[in-house]
Design a protein around this motif. Structure first.
Motif, short mmCIF file in Angstrom:
data_model
loop_
_atom_site.label_atom_id
_atom_site.label_comp_id
_atom_site.label_asym_id
_atom_site.label_seq_id
_atom_site.Cartn_x
_atom_site.Cartn_y
_atom_site.Cartn_z
N ASP A 186 1.06 3.83 -2.95
CA ASP A 186 0.92 5.31 -2.74
C ASP A 186 1.80 6.30 -3.05
N ASP A 214 -5.39 7.86 -7.91
CA ASP A 214 -5.84 7.35 -6.62
C ASP A 214 -5.83 5.63 -6.54
N SER A 274 -2.86 -2.67 -4.80
CA SER A 274 -1.47 -2.47 -4.63
C SER A 274 -0.64 -3.51 -5.33
N ARG A 309 1.05 -1.09 -0.07
CA ARG A 309 0.14 0.00 -0.17
C ARG A 309 0.76 1.30 0.11
#
Length: 233
Positions: free
Chosen positions: A26, A35, A41, A22
């Motif tokens: 990000d 987003d 992921s 994750r």
């Protein structure tokens, strides 16, 4: 003198694969200003590895403590994009029982037949460790400081290393040190680390090959060489 039969790797803190992926997703999505989607992921990180955008992997690290010998230490610290804290032979005074790591070449499967030369080689090695210990203690008794007495210590002396490396550099480390051509003593620590991480974060490390013939011969019980130490908050 004490002989340690095999090295050991202790990961500091649990390797939480979902959290790692994750964070990497990000970090990578900053480039596109997009987003994350639910459970995206693993696919995202797999794609950036496949496209060679591995600089994103530098945003995540792992840390472990390695018990090995001084010879492996000199090989390990050649990987410069990493951080090391190492047991110091200058400041640690070995005035008790010394510990030496048994070379993997002497750790054959008990069902493998040893030749007379095998026994002789192991005896020569053990004697050299014992003589090294005797010489070190003798130098201390004549007033030498540890920083001088350490000059008689051999490469098999046990040492402890705190090793921190980012995931991109770790991939390079495993590519080099798990390869068939790598030094056997490096493979003895690198392959168990890789196998552990392949279970924890498969998408980051599953494509990395390792010397399976070596692993089958010397690392059948590799899980006994790896542990996890939790650090309290």
């Amino acid at each position: 003198m004490e002989i340690i039969k095999q090295p050991h790797i202790t990961f500091i803190g649990d390797i939480d694969g979902k959290r790692i992926l994750r964070k990497l997703e990000d970090s990578g999505r900053k480039c596109w200003q997009t987003d994350a989607k639910e459970d995206s992921s693993e696919q995202f990180v797999g794609k950036i590895i496949g496209r060679g955008h591995t600089s994103v992997l530098e945003h995540e690290i792992f840390t472990c403590d390695i018990i090995t010998d001084r010879g492996v230490m000199s090989e390990l610290t050649r990987h410069r994009i990493a951080s090391y804290s190492i047991e110091s032979t200058r400041y640690v005074k070995y005035n008790g029982r010394m510990q030496f790591i048994k070379p993997v070449e002497f750790c054959k499967d008990p069902y493998d037949e040893k030749t007379p030369d095998d026994y002789e080689l192991e005896l020569i090695w053990e004697n050299s460790c014992r003589e090294s210990e005797i010489a070190y203690i003798s130098m201390l008794s004549y007033g030498a400081k540890p920083e001088l007495a350490r000059q008689v210590l051999n490469n098999s002396l046990k040492t402890e290393i705190r090793f921190t490396i980012n995931m991109r550099s770790a991939r390079n480390f495993f590519d080099l040190r798990c390869d068939v051509a790598a030094h056997p003593h490096m493979k003895q620590i690198a392959i168990p680390m890789l196998l552990f991480l392949q279970e924890k974060v498969p998408v980051l490390f599953d494509d990395i090959k390792y010397d399976k013939k070596f692993a089958d011969k010397y690392l059948k019980n590799w899980r006994d060489m790896v542990s996890v130490k939790e650090i309290g908050g």
